[in-house]
Design a protein around this motif. Structure first.
Motif, PDB file in Angstrom:
ATOM      1  N   ILE A  97      71.063 -27.512  -9.452  1.00  0.00           N
ATOM      2  CA  ILE A  97      71.744 -26.355  -8.883  1.00  0.00           C
ATOM      3  C   ILE A  97      73.231 -26.647  -8.794  1.00  0.00           C
ATOM      4  N   LEU A  98      74.019 -25.825  -9.470  1.00  0.00           N
ATOM      5  CA  LEU A  98      75.465 -25.980  -9.469  1.00  0.00           C
ATOM      6  C   LEU A  98      76.076 -24.842  -8.673  1.00  0.00           C
ATOM      7  N   GLY A  99      76.798 -25.162  -7.594  1.00  0.00           N
ATOM      8  CA  GLY A  99      77.372 -24.095  -6.790  1.00  0.00           C
ATOM      9  C   GLY A  99      78.360 -24.604  -5.783  1.00  0.00           C
ATOM     10  N   ASP A 100      78.990 -23.671  -5.112  1.00  0.00           N
ATOM     11  CA  ASP A 100      79.977 -23.984  -4.082  1.00  0.00           C
ATOM     12  C   ASP A 100      79.246 -24.263  -2.774  1.00  0.00           C
ATOM     13  N   SER A 101      79.000 -25.531  -2.483  1.00  0.00           N
ATOM     14  CA  SER A 101      78.186 -25.891  -1.322  1.00  0.00           C
ATOM     15  C   SER A 101      78.844 -25.498  -0.004  1.00  0.00           C
ATOM     16  N   ASP A 102      80.154 -25.280  -0.001  1.00  0.00           N
ATOM     17  CA  ASP A 102      80.850 -24.886   1.224  1.00  0.00           C
ATOM     18  C   ASP A 102      80.561 -23.438   1.610  1.00  0.00           C
ATOM     19  N   SER A 103      80.219 -22.608   0.613  1.00  0.00           N
ATOM     20  CA  SER A 103      80.009 -21.186   0.910  1.00  0.00           C
ATOM     21  C   SER A 103      78.563 -20.736   0.737  1.00  0.00           C
ATOM     22  N   ILE A 130      80.206 -27.519  -6.923  1.00  0.00           N
ATOM     23  CA  ILE A 130      81.209 -27.087  -7.903  1.00  0.00           C
ATOM     24  C   ILE A 130      82.017 -25.983  -7.223  1.00  0.00           C
ATOM     25  N   PRO A 131      83.245 -26.237  -6.811  1.00  0.00           N
ATOM     26  CA  PRO A 131      84.033 -25.231  -6.070  1.00  0.00           C
ATOM     27  C   PRO A 131      84.601 -24.153  -6.995  1.00  0.00           C
ATOM     28  N   PHE A 132      83.700 -23.315  -7.498  1.00  0.00           N
ATOM     29  CA  PHE A 132      84.103 -22.280  -8.450  1.00  0.00           C
ATOM     30  C   PHE A 132      85.255 -21.423  -7.914  1.00  0.00           C
ATOM     31  N   THR A 133      85.071 -20.916  -6.685  1.00  0.00           N
ATOM     32  CA  THR A 133      86.060 -19.990  -6.123  1.00  0.00           C
ATOM     33  C   THR A 133      87.399 -20.681  -5.867  1.00  0.00           C
ATOM     34  N   LYS A 134      87.364 -21.888  -5.340  1.00  0.00           N
ATOM     35  CA  LYS A 134      88.596 -22.621  -5.025  1.00  0.00           C
ATOM     36  C   LYS A 134      89.409 -22.870  -6.300  1.00  0.00           C
ATOM     37  N   ILE A 135      88.722 -23.332  -7.352  1.00  0.00           N
ATOM     38  CA  ILE A 135      89.414 -23.608  -8.612  1.00  0.00           C
ATOM     39  C   ILE A 135      90.010 -22.322  -9.178  1.00  0.00           C
ATOM     40  N   ALA A 136      89.194 -21.255  -9.170  1.00  0.00           N
ATOM     41  CA  ALA A 136      89.656 -19.980  -9.731  1.00  0.00           C
ATOM     42  C   ALA A 136      90.838 -19.420  -8.952  1.00  0.00           C
TER      43      ALA A 136
END
Length: 573
Positions: free
Chosen positions: A102-108, A118-124
């Protein structure tokens, strides 16, 4: 990046990637870009989506399957899961296992599962906005699969070529950041993927089922399409509308379904080749138009994209529940032809055939598709066209022309207004040979016999079912339409030498081969996506032979390979 407790996975030959989240989060954009990148480097790819009837919100998912073999069927298994919101976990709960990465933003993301952060939103956001999270996800997956970063960059440059330079740069930057994270996961040994490339991919077409239906219509000479947009068939209309200038097509978005079919009938009367694409609910309104075509002996071709009913039902889900609706549509007795393709090239050929048969025998022809078929992206070898081009069966009329002249085979010479000296008179009432209203019982009986004679001609022009398996069979699994690839893969996995399968593309009239194969089997099993076994009943009605068991599904989702392996195995145990 938290990988603590995450099982290390080794995948050979077949990987399943599922992206899930709310409508509006760009799920399909990720699937579209990834599938094209993977195909550009010679991987076999199949993708399919399931979604709620919402413009925003809800929870949707798309499956991207990458295989060494040409696997083109829906599977439950998830190897890599990319949830774009917390609701995705509940939506896909029955498909996630301890082997799923599972790849995802564990903070959200709120979840009981172990997530590789994987901090998708932060990077974007740092690059330019949340909108670039899609490209981050594309980069992560490509990095994990060991794809060359230059290949990813080249495709993104091409994909966004019509956008501004700033947008291109930011998408490539977002993908690059994701690629580094994915490559690290690969280097850390979290996932090891071994999938052979297939050099034949370069020679194949890759398209949705909707595009294949549209191309088949073009190959069949379609020059007029009239439809009222209705899921899941809208994409067929959209494709033809986008390319109308290239192919010289008149495209009319009608005010309703009744107008749509009547316009298409009018197009055929005037010498064109009209096409209608709709869904079951829309086709229900076309019943009178279908009957009109039967009485006028005017060809018409209709694609019915099936979805769960009755009424609005599940408007964006899949089912095969409209066979009876199409088979018995229109009041009175008159012949028709019905097709239900199961592959991309099968759709192209079946739709082209539908136009040919409609023109040749002056009858309505129907293509039964469904949401799963129309919205999936499949691979196909190059389409094969007949050596002889299809010709319009139109005659130049003479002064005493009779539109409904009695003929030995039931097919009268078809004229069109303005081509010749004769008057082309057609009538929705029972009519004479000249086309004038009559109440003569003698003429009525002759006209009915004339129209029904065409069924005898159709018997010589039926598509042969596809049979796979031993001649000395014990069990026969029969399917139709979009279930072909799923049943085929399931039967291959079961590997029982007594088991054979047959896929029927022409649903009506049925080919004699069906009766022959049924008579050879000790047990006939029919797989279809409806609650009542509509095709199984048609087989028994037409052949006089029993169907011993049906495997039915009607929850709005397609069959998966895994559940068919289980159910077919139980049926032959």
């Amino acid at each position: 990046m938290n990988t603590l407790g995450q099982t290390r996975i080794r995948i050979n030959g077949d990987i399943s990637i599922v992206i899930a989240g709310a409508a509006g989060q760009g799920i399909q954009a990720i699937e579209y870009v990834l599938s094209r990148i993977l195909r550009s480097i010679s991987y076999n790819v199949f993708s399919t989506s399931e979604f709620m009837s919402r413009i925003r919100g809800g929870c949707n998912s798309t499956l991207l399957r990458v295989s060494a073999k040409k696997n083109s069927a829906y599977i439950n298994r998830i190897d890599i899961f990319i949830p774009l919101d917390s609701a995705a976990f509940k939506h896909c709960k029955n498909r996630i296992t301890n082997k799923t990465i599972i790849l995802g933003d564990s903070d959200s993301l709120e979840s009981e599962y172990n997530i590789v952060n994987i901090p998708f939103t932060k990077i974007a956001t740092e690059i330019g906005g949340k909108i670039y999270a899609n490209s981050v996800a594309v980069g992560v997956v490509c990095g994990m699969l060991g794809i060359e970063e230059t290949k990813v960059k080249q495709y993104l440059e091409m994909h966004f070529s019509e956008k501004s330079a700033d947008i291109i740069v930011k998408n490539i930057a977002a993908s690059g950041q994701g690629f580094l994270l994915g490559a690290k996961l690969l280097a850390d040994g979290l996932l090891t993927v071994n999938i052979d490339k297939d050099p034949t991919v370069a020679n194949e077409f890759f398209m949705t089922g909707a595009e294949a239906v549209a191309l088949g219509a073009l190959a069949g000479g379609c020059d007029f399409v009239s439809s009222y947009p209705m899921s899941p068939s809208t994409n067929v209309l959209q494709f033809l509308a986008e390319h109308k200038n290239e192919f010289g097509i008149v495209v009319e978005q009608a005010e309703d379904e009744i107008s749509a079919i009547n316009m298409a009938i009018g197009a055929w009367y005037a010498g064109g080749r009209g096409f209608v694409t709709t869904a079951g609910g829309g086709f229900a309104l076309m019943g009178e138009g279908v009957s009109l075509a039967g009485m006028l002996e005017t060809p018409v071709v209709v694609n019915v994209g099936q979805r769960p009913g009755p009424a609005t039902g599940l408007p964006t889900r899949t089912e095969q529940g409209d066979l009876d609706l199409v088979l018995y549509s229109g009041h009175g007795d008159f012949p028709r032809a019905i097709y239900a393709p199961g592959t991309i090239d099968g759709a192209y050929n079946a739709v082209r055939k539908a136009f040919e048969v409609a023109d040749k025998y002056q009858i309505p022809s129907f293509i039964l598709t469904d949401q799963y078929f129309l919205d999936s992206s499949w691979a196909s070898p190059p389409f094969q066209n007949p050596s002889q081009p299809d010709v319009k069966n139109i005659v130049e009329t003479v002064a005493d022309y009779k539109r409904y002249a009695f003929s030995e085979n039931g097919v009268s010479p078809r004229g069109i207004p303005g081509k010749g000296e004769g008057i082309v008179c057609v009538d929705s009432d029972e009519h004479t040979e000249e086309g004038y209203i009559t109440e003569s019982m003698d003429v009525r009986e002759k006209m009915v016999r004339k129209r029904m004679k065409k069924l005898e001609l159709l018997e010589n022009d039926i598509l042969v079912p596809k049979y796979l398996g031993p001649e000395n069979l014990r069990f026969l699994v029969v399917c139709w339409g979009s279930n072909y690839t799923c049943v085929k893969e399931a039967v291959n996995l079961i590997g029982d030498s007594r088991l054979a399968m047959m896929h029927v593309t022409q649903i009506y009239p049925l080919h004699l081969t069906i009766k022959f194969r049924m008579s050879k089997a000790q047990k006939v099993i029919v797989v279809e996506n409806n609650a009542t076994g509509q095709f199984a009943k048609l087989m028994t009605r037409e052949t006089g032979l029993p169907v011993h068991q049906t495997i039915l599904k009607y929850d709005g989702m397609p069959f998966s390979v895994e559940e068919l392996v289980e159910k077919i195995s139980a049926a032959i145990a």
